[in-house]
Design a protein around this motif. Structure first.
Motif, mmCIF file in Angstrom:
data_model
loop_
_atom_site.group_PDB
_atom_site.id
_atom_site.type_symbol
_atom_site.label_atom_id
_atom_site.label_comp_id
_atom_site.label_asym_id
_atom_site.label_seq_id
_atom_site.Cartn_x
_atom_site.Cartn_y
_atom_site.Cartn_z
ATOM 1 N N ILE A 139 0.781 -1.170 -0.042
ATOM 2 C CA ILE A 139 0.089 -0.091 -0.143
ATOM 3 C C ILE A 139 0.891 1.250 -0.045
ATOM 4 O O ILE A 139 1.598 1.456 0.967
ATOM 5 C CB ILE A 139 -1.173 0.068 1.444
ATOM 6 N N ALA A 140 0.874 2.097 -1.043
ATOM 7 C CA ALA A 140 1.675 3.085 -1.332
ATOM 8 C C ALA A 140 0.675 4.378 -1.778
ATOM 9 O O ALA A 140 -0.603 4.027 -2.051
ATOM 10 C CB ALA A 140 2.822 2.870 -2.000
ATOM 11 N N ARG A 141 1.440 5.391 -2.168
ATOM 12 C CA ARG A 141 0.591 6.418 -2.813
ATOM 13 C C ARG A 141 1.526 7.473 -3.504
ATOM 14 O O ARG A 141 2.739 7.367 -3.293
ATOM 15 C CB ARG A 141 0.018 7.429 -1.609
ATOM 16 N N GLY A 142 0.920 8.348 -4.329
ATOM 17 C CA GLY A 142 1.922 9.459 -5.034
ATOM 18 C C GLY A 142 2.635 8.849 -5.978
ATOM 19 O O GLY A 142 2.760 7.982 -6.575
ATOM 20 N N ALA A 143 3.702 9.586 -5.952
ATOM 21 C CA ALA A 143 4.639 9.598 -7.158
ATOM 22 C C ALA A 143 5.626 8.016 -6.593
ATOM 23 O O ALA A 143 6.023 7.261 -7.777
ATOM 24 C CB ALA A 143 5.698 10.687 -7.137
ATOM 25 N N HIS A 144 5.507 7.871 -5.620
ATOM 26 C CA HIS A 144 6.193 6.326 -4.854
ATOM 27 C C HIS A 144 5.365 5.296 -5.608
ATOM 28 O O HIS A 144 5.815 4.410 -6.237
ATOM 29 C CB HIS A 144 6.310 6.348 -3.789
ATOM 30 N N LEU A 145 4.187 5.370 -5.455
ATOM 31 C CA LEU A 145 3.283 4.275 -6.025
ATOM 32 C C LEU A 145 3.330 4.220 -7.565
ATOM 33 O O LEU A 145 3.502 3.279 -8.058
ATOM 34 C CB LEU A 145 1.632 4.629 -5.485
ATOM 35 N N ALA A 146 3.417 5.397 -8.219
ATOM 36 C CA ALA A 146 3.285 5.202 -9.595
ATOM 37 C C ALA A 146 4.615 4.818 -10.133
ATOM 38 O O ALA A 146 4.509 3.740 -11.060
ATOM 39 C CB ALA A 146 3.286 6.874 -10.088
ATOM 40 N N ALA A 147 5.699 5.231 -9.410
ATOM 41 C CA ALA A 147 7.157 4.552 -9.779
ATOM 42 C C ALA A 147 7.009 3.205 -9.704
ATOM 43 O O ALA A 147 7.654 2.252 -10.412
ATOM 44 C CB ALA A 147 8.241 5.416 -9.136
ATOM 45 N N ILE A 148 6.266 2.617 -8.498
ATOM 46 C CA ILE A 148 6.505 1.102 -8.188
ATOM 47 C C ILE A 148 5.543 0.521 -9.479
ATOM 48 O O ILE A 148 6.296 -0.732 -9.911
ATOM 49 C CB ILE A 148 6.021 0.714 -6.861
ATOM 50 N N LYS A 149 4.607 0.768 -9.624
ATOM 51 C CA LYS A 149 3.763 0.394 -10.790
ATOM 52 C C LYS A 149 4.347 0.224 -12.150
ATOM 53 O O LYS A 149 4.238 -0.670 -12.784
ATOM 54 C CB LYS A 149 2.359 0.998 -10.821
ATOM 55 N N GLU A 150 5.094 1.410 -12.381
ATOM 56 C CA GLU A 150 5.865 1.313 -13.534
ATOM 57 C C GLU A 150 7.052 0.596 -13.548
ATOM 58 O O GLU A 150 7.500 -0.318 -14.632
ATOM 59 C CB GLU A 150 6.158 2.822 -14.080
ATOM 60 N N ASN A 151 7.918 0.666 -12.808
ATOM 61 C CA ASN A 151 9.261 0.112 -12.795
ATOM 62 C C ASN A 151 9.667 -1.015 -11.724
ATOM 63 O O ASN A 151 10.701 -1.595 -11.598
ATOM 64 C CB ASN A 151 10.351 1.207 -12.455
ATOM 65 N N PRO B 165 11.229 8.384 -5.912
ATOM 66 C CA PRO B 165 10.125 7.695 -6.108
ATOM 67 C C PRO B 165 10.332 6.181 -6.493
ATOM 68 O O PRO B 165 11.108 6.050 -7.600
ATOM 69 C CB PRO B 165 9.279 8.341 -7.196
ATOM 70 N N GLY B 166 9.946 5.187 -5.824
ATOM 71 C CA GLY B 166 10.050 3.770 -6.210
ATOM 72 C C GLY B 166 11.476 3.424 -5.969
ATOM 73 O O GLY B 166 11.779 1.903 -6.297
ATOM 74 N N ILE B 167 12.467 3.988 -5.287
ATOM 75 C CA ILE B 167 13.565 3.324 -4.836
ATOM 76 C C ILE B 167 14.089 3.560 -3.516
ATOM 77 O O ILE B 167 13.720 4.747 -2.942
ATOM 78 C CB ILE B 167 14.848 4.209 -5.627
ATOM 79 N N VAL B 168 14.371 2.613 -2.773
ATOM 80 C CA VAL B 168 14.436 2.509 -1.485
ATOM 81 C C VAL B 168 15.881 2.366 -1.128
ATOM 82 O O VAL B 168 16.631 1.176 -1.650
ATOM 83 C CB VAL B 168 13.407 1.641 -0.361
ATOM 84 N N LYS B 169 16.751 2.941 -0.460
ATOM 85 C CA LYS B 169 18.003 2.703 0.036
ATOM 86 C C LYS B 169 18.287 2.475 1.255
ATOM 87 O O LYS B 169 17.854 3.073 2.236
ATOM 88 C CB LYS B 169 19.046 4.049 -0.291
ATOM 89 N N HIS B 170 18.901 1.066 1.608
ATOM 90 C CA HIS B 170 19.333 0.730 2.734
ATOM 91 C C HIS B 170 20.610 1.117 3.239
ATOM 92 O O HIS B 170 21.754 1.197 2.362
ATOM 93 C CB HIS B 170 19.184 -0.775 2.693
ATOM 94 N N THR B 171 20.733 1.698 4.489
ATOM 95 C CA THR B 171 22.144 2.375 5.164
ATOM 96 C C THR B 171 22.525 1.177 5.959
ATOM 97 O O THR B 171 23.662 0.951 5.955
ATOM 98 C CB THR B 171 21.719 3.582 5.805
ATOM 99 N N TYR B 172 21.970 0.710 7.014
ATOM 100 C CA TYR B 172 22.547 -0.227 8.065
ATOM 101 C C TYR B 172 21.390 -0.890 8.643
ATOM 102 O O TYR B 172 20.314 -0.578 9.006
ATOM 103 C CB TYR B 172 23.492 0.510 8.981
ATOM 104 N N GLY B 173 21.654 -2.039 9.266
ATOM 105 C CA GLY B 173 20.761 -2.890 10.113
ATOM 106 C C GLY B 173 19.891 -3.667 9.465
ATOM 107 O O GLY B 173 19.264 -3.477 8.325
#
Length: 341
Positions: A30-42, A154-162
């Protein structure tokens, strides 16, 4: 196993992208906005070091499209989860478990405790018993989140640590549903122990958040400064000592002492706490689950919290003047429907 991540932001996206790689786990977001649109597309992209992974998952802003799930993992902030409690209902079947990944005191805190406070409701984190009634505390599995992640675009999550997500049933049992989820999370590469007393773990993280977050927002100082400057370190210690007395009276065991907890925060370095980041980005401040709930619990066990009270009053007033915290009418004990996101 059907798993819906409600709130596919930084933490939720990280969880969803990794869980989607596990055989037999059907992940939806469940997401929204530009983040959701990017996930759907890419697809949902996850960056870990130099590696990029792409998860092709179902993503929507309408939970009713998905139907009942085995697990709903709520990766929203506390006030956001309260707002959308009614929207979660279509995801809930007879045996659906709801995993609460919020910082601070969860709305189900007194469910399953063997004490005089059993089933007591906390108005500070669940006004009008909204989540208690719509979701039901019997569905809750506690989760304490340790990774650091961010939405890079949007659509991109970066993991730093843990990579640790500690789980636990409110009643302390080693239930089949908790162990099954733990196994899936471990297959996805996470550390996911099922703990016999999740409240101890909740308080260990809360212990730092209740002082470091508001002090950093009030001073604009990073975590290393808050934890080492003599004045802010002393204030942090005083707030933590007040909280420790409350927790102890409620049966919580603190496995480290105050100085070690503060020193551990200092070692993190020049980190901008989540509350400071929210303030800088004009997002609603997550105050009540971190401070107001502790104040409420202090009143419950007849303990005074002068340092927590003072910092709480300051951060509430800062939030109100910036339009980032609900304004309480003089004639009402509940917040107006002002939500700034």
């Amino acid at each position: 196993m059907r798993v819906c991540i409600y709130g596919a932001g930084a933490i939720g996206g990280y969880l969803g992208a990794e869980l989607a790689q596990v055989d037999g786990v059907e992940v939806s977001l469940i997401a929204r906005g530009a983040h959701l649109a990017a996930i759907k597309e890419n697809g949902l992209k996850l960056l870990i070091g130099e590696e990029e992974r792409v998860a092709k998952v179902t993503a929507t802003d309408n939970p009713a499209e998905l139907g009942p799930q085995d697990y709903v993992i709520v990766a929203l902030k506390t006030h956001q989860a309260w707002d959308v409690a009614d929207q979660m209902v279509p995801l809930l079947g007879p045996d659906t478990a709801v995993v609460t990944c919020q910082n601070g005191v969860p709305w189900w805190y007194f469910f399953g405790v063997n004490s005089a406070y059993q089933n007591l409701r906390l108005n500070s984190v669940d006004p009008d018993d909204r989540q208690w009634d719509l979701i039901g505390p019997q569905r809750a599995i506690g989760c304490v989140v340790y990774p650091a992640t961010e939405i890079a675009a949007p659509g991109i999550v970066k993991h730093t640590y843990g990579n640790k997500f500690a789980l636990g049933e409110p009643d302390g049992s080693m239930s089949e549903r908790s162990t099954r989820l733990s196994q899936a999370l471990q297959e996805a590469g996470f550390k996911a122990p099922v703990l016999p007393n999740i409240r101890d773990e909740i308080w260990l993280k809360l212990w730092g958040n209740l002082c470091f977050n508001p002090i950093s927002a009030l001073t604009r100082a990073t975590l290393d400064v808050v934890a080492t400057d003599p004045g802010t370190r002393a204030l942090s210690r005083a707030m933590m000592e007040e909280a420790q007395r409350i927790g102890a009276r409620l049966g919580v065991h603190f496995r480290v002492d105050v100085e070690r907890r503060i020193n551990g925060a200092a070692k993190v370095g020049a980190h901008r706490t989540s509350m400071l980041q929210d303030l800088e980005k004009g997002r609603q401040l997550e105050v009540d689950a971190l401070l107001t709930a502790v104040q409420e619990m202090g009143r419950l066990v007849d303990l005074q919290t002068p340092h927590i009270d003072s910092v709480l009053a300051l951060i509430q007033q800062l939030g109100r003047t910036q339009g980032l915290y609900p304004v309480f009418p003089e004639d009402s004990g509940s917040p107006e429907s002002l939500v700034v996101d």
